[in-house]
Enzyme design. Structure first.
Site, PDB file in Angstrom:
ATOM      1  N   GLY A   1       0.801  -1.219   0.000  1.00 39.01           N
ATOM      2  CA  GLY A   1       0.000   0.000   0.000  1.00 39.01           C
ATOM      3  C   GLY A   1       0.832   1.266   0.000  1.00 39.01           C
ATOM      4  N   CYS A   2       2.146   1.111   0.024  1.00 39.71           N
ATOM      5  CA  CYS A   2       3.028   2.284  -0.040  1.00 39.71           C
ATOM      6  C   CYS A   2       3.526   2.453  -1.465  1.00 39.71           C
ATOM      7  CB  CYS A   2       4.224   2.114   0.901  1.00 39.71           C
ATOM      8  SG  CYS A   2       3.805   2.325   2.616  1.00 39.71           S
ATOM      9  N   GLN A   3       3.594   3.693  -1.898  1.00 41.59           N
ATOM     10  CA  GLN A   3       4.096   3.998  -3.234  1.00 41.59           C
ATOM     11  C   GLN A   3       5.585   3.662  -3.311  1.00 41.59           C
ATOM     12  OE1 GLN A   3       3.363   8.070  -4.238  1.00 41.59           O
ATOM     13  NE2 GLN A   3       4.616   8.014  -6.068  1.00 41.59           N
TER      14      GLN A   3
END
Length: 140
Positions: free
Chosen positions: A50-52
């Site tokens: 969920g982290c870029q």
């Protein structure tokens, strides 16, 4: 110090800065002081979904307290995880599970991040809490 006391300390530190450029610079500095994850823990299993950018987090129990280490390939993200680790590391799983994250709103972090970074922040908090739940389950 309790989690709440550490969170208040973080809020106080951020309130010393007049604008968000100074706060970003401070976050970058915090990222440089992050307890770095050992290379052997920089695995797919430790990447926060969920982290870029890539963020690795490792958790282990030491003297009944959960200790986190982390790293990121992005400097702002590294600062964000450093803030979270400072607040939650070296506490019991139960304390981490019960802790609120209101201090994030108090420093205005979510509203000054891009939507993808804000999602990443939520994912980081969720992962730290999931580690705490997993370790708490082992203790029971």
């Amino acid at each position: 110090m309790t989690i709440k006391e550490i969170q208040h300390e973080i809020v106080d530190e951020f309130s010393m800065f007049d604008d968000w450029m100074q706060r970003y610079e401070y976050m970058i500095e915090l990222g440089k002081s992050l307890p770095l994850i050992e290379d052997k823990y920089k695995t797919e299993d430790n990447i926060i979904k969920g982290c870029q950018s890539k963020v690795w987090v490792h958790a282990e129990m030491k003297d009944d307290k959960l200790v986190f280490s982390a790293d990121s390939d992005a400097i702002i993200t590294k600062g964000i995880i450093a803030i979270l680790i400072r607040a939650f590391s070296n506490h019991t799983p139960a304390e981490i599970i019960d802790a609120d994250t209101q201090f994030i709103d108090e420093i205005g972090l979510k509203e000054h991040l891009s939507p993808t970074r804000a999602n990443g922040l939520v994912s980081m908090i969720k992962q730290l809490k999931l580690y705490a739940i997993a370790y708490q389950t082992q203790l029971n």
